[in-house]
Design an enzyme around this catalytic site. Structure first.
Site, PDB file in Angstrom:
ATOM      1  N   ASP A 118      27.386  15.930  14.212  1.00 48.62           N
ATOM      2  CA  ASP A 118      27.393  17.321  13.760  1.00 48.62           C
ATOM      3  C   ASP A 118      27.437  18.211  14.996  1.00 48.62           C
ATOM      4  O   ASP A 118      26.442  18.327  15.723  1.00 48.62           O
ATOM      5  CB  ASP A 118      26.135  17.626  12.947  1.00 48.62           C
ATOM      6  CG  ASP A 118      26.138  16.985  11.562  1.00 48.62           C
ATOM      7  OD1 ASP A 118      26.838  15.957  11.387  1.00 48.62           O
ATOM      8  OD2 ASP A 118      25.425  17.479  10.673  1.00 48.62           O
TER       9      ASP A 118
ATOM     10  N   LYS B  28      30.745  22.598   7.997  1.00 49.33           N
ATOM     11  CA  LYS B  28      29.325  22.746   7.657  1.00 49.33           C
ATOM     12  C   LYS B  28      28.887  24.180   7.918  1.00 49.33           C
ATOM     13  O   LYS B  28      29.269  24.775   8.925  1.00 49.33           O
ATOM     14  CB  LYS B  28      28.515  21.758   8.499  1.00 49.33           C
ATOM     15  CG  LYS B  28      27.009  21.821   8.321  1.00 49.33           C
ATOM     16  CD  LYS B  28      26.324  20.762   9.201  1.00 49.33           C
ATOM     17  CE  LYS B  28      24.812  20.911   9.200  1.00 49.33           C
ATOM     18  NZ  LYS B  28      24.146  19.915  10.090  1.00 49.33           N
TER      19      LYS B  28
ATOM     20  N   LYS C 185      29.719  20.824   3.830  1.00 48.50           N
ATOM     21  CA  LYS C 185      28.278  20.598   3.866  1.00 48.50           C
ATOM     22  C   LYS C 185      27.543  21.923   4.019  1.00 48.50           C
ATOM     23  O   LYS C 185      27.491  22.481   5.112  1.00 48.50           O
ATOM     24  CB  LYS C 185      27.906  19.661   5.018  1.00 48.50           C
ATOM     25  CG  LYS C 185      26.397  19.409   5.144  1.00 48.50           C
ATOM     26  CD  LYS C 185      26.082  18.477   6.314  1.00 48.50           C
ATOM     27  CE  LYS C 185      24.589  18.355   6.574  1.00 48.50           C
ATOM     28  NZ  LYS C 185      24.269  17.456   7.702  1.00 48.50           N
TER      29      LYS C 185
END
Length: 327
Positions: free
Chosen positions: A159, A227, A263
């Site tokens: 991430d 995300k 996400k």
């Protein structure tokens, strides 16, 4: 999440090679995307948030939401013991009920990946934050070393955070090239690669138009997921922001044939909240995204409420909030 080879990860992007060839062409493309109707997006999100589902559909949705959770701890006080306990919970969220599914992943700092991996093996993905999380303000050498270290430790997913300062200053090609470089740093010696999620920190992007531009920028750079947030800045995930991102991945697949995951992370705490997001996924992107490979929740407290609601549906009784471990 499947592990794939790194060579030309998204062949459908070849048609956009000229778009990303220069700062000017990339700027023209991103600023040429349709603008987001703020009032319309917020009204649509609010309307979808009023939907409710019952009985067997609710039970299915709760189990799906559990399977979509990236169970997360990203604190300076994290210890090996804490993340091992979290990993055990991700593997068996309700030890008293073997039918309860595992979560999608455990998300930790890179230096703790090995602790999680020792517990979950290959049964649950291990995600590591990298690239000077949460600020994204560091030299590229440091960002790439951060990524490679996490991959070497066994991370299944990375991430990364974008440099919001560069993005807001209009240095789109710089952000694009950083994402490409981090994606390349996700490659393992055997030629496979850890999946890449790109975090925008939408609470700092200021407008829905910027969220749409960041979404397309990351997807053109070859990310596997987009995300919303680090969870360190408020507002974090919201329904309207997630709606804009879901529209982006839907439109991107229509244009390129490439499917990208989404996400939302930060501030999603209850089963009711999670179900609102699942309804939105189905209505905006489509049921192809109703799968942990394509939609995740970044959360630390959500799992306990999902487990409480699951127990209520199974037994007819609510468990106390201390029935499940506190994370």
């Amino acid at each position: 999440m499947p592990t794939t080879a790194p060579t030309d990860p998204h062949p459908g992007l070849a048609a956009y090679s000229e778009v990303t060839a220069s700062e000017a062409s990339l700027r023209r493309f991103l600023h040429g995307l349709p603008g987001v109707d703020q009032v319309g997006a917020e009204a649509r999100a609010a309307g979808l948030g009023t939907r409710s589902i019952k009985t067997t559909a609710k039970a299915w949705a709760i189990d799906l939401a559990i399977r979509m959770v990236d169970l997360t701890t990203l604190e300076g006080q994290d210890t090996p013991g804490k993340v091992r306990a979290l990993a055990a919970k991700a593997l068996h969220p309700d030890p008293a009920d073997p039918t309860c599914p595992s979560t999608a992943a455990v998300c930790v700092y890179g230096d703790l990946v090995g602790e999680v991996k020792a517990i979950v093996g290959d049964q649950v993905n291990v995600a590591a934050v990298a690239t000077a999380f949460p600020s994204g303000r560091a030299s590229m050498d440091i960002k790439l070393a951060d990524t490679r270290d996490a991959v070497a430790m066994g991370a299944d997913e990375i991430d990364m955070v974008i440099d919001r300062g560069a993005f807001l200053a209009g240095h789109y090609l710089q952000v694009f090239e950083e994402i490409v470089a981090v994606r390349d740093a996700c490659v393992r010696p055997d030629g496979t690669h850890a999946h890449l999620k790109v975090i925008f920190e939408t609470g700092e992007l200021q407008t829905y138009d910027n969220v749409r531009r960041a979404s397309w920028l990351a997807m053109l750079a070859g990310t596997d997921f987009i995300k919303t947030s680090t969870g360190k800045v408020q507002p974090a995930a919201t329904l309207p922001v997630t709606l804009v991102m879901l529209e982006a991945v839907r439109d991107f697949r229509e244009a390129t044939g490439v499917q990208i995951g989404v996400k939302p992370a930060g501030g999603i705490r209850t089963a009711k909240d999670a179900i609102k997001y699942l309804v939105m996924v189905n209505e905006i992107a489509g049921d192809d995204w109703l799968d942990p490979d394509w939609f995740r929740f970044g959360a630390s407290t959500l799992l306990n409420d999902l487990l409480m609601q699951r127990t209520k549906l199974t037994t007819g009784r609510y468990s106390g909030p201390d029935y499940f471990t506190l994370d």
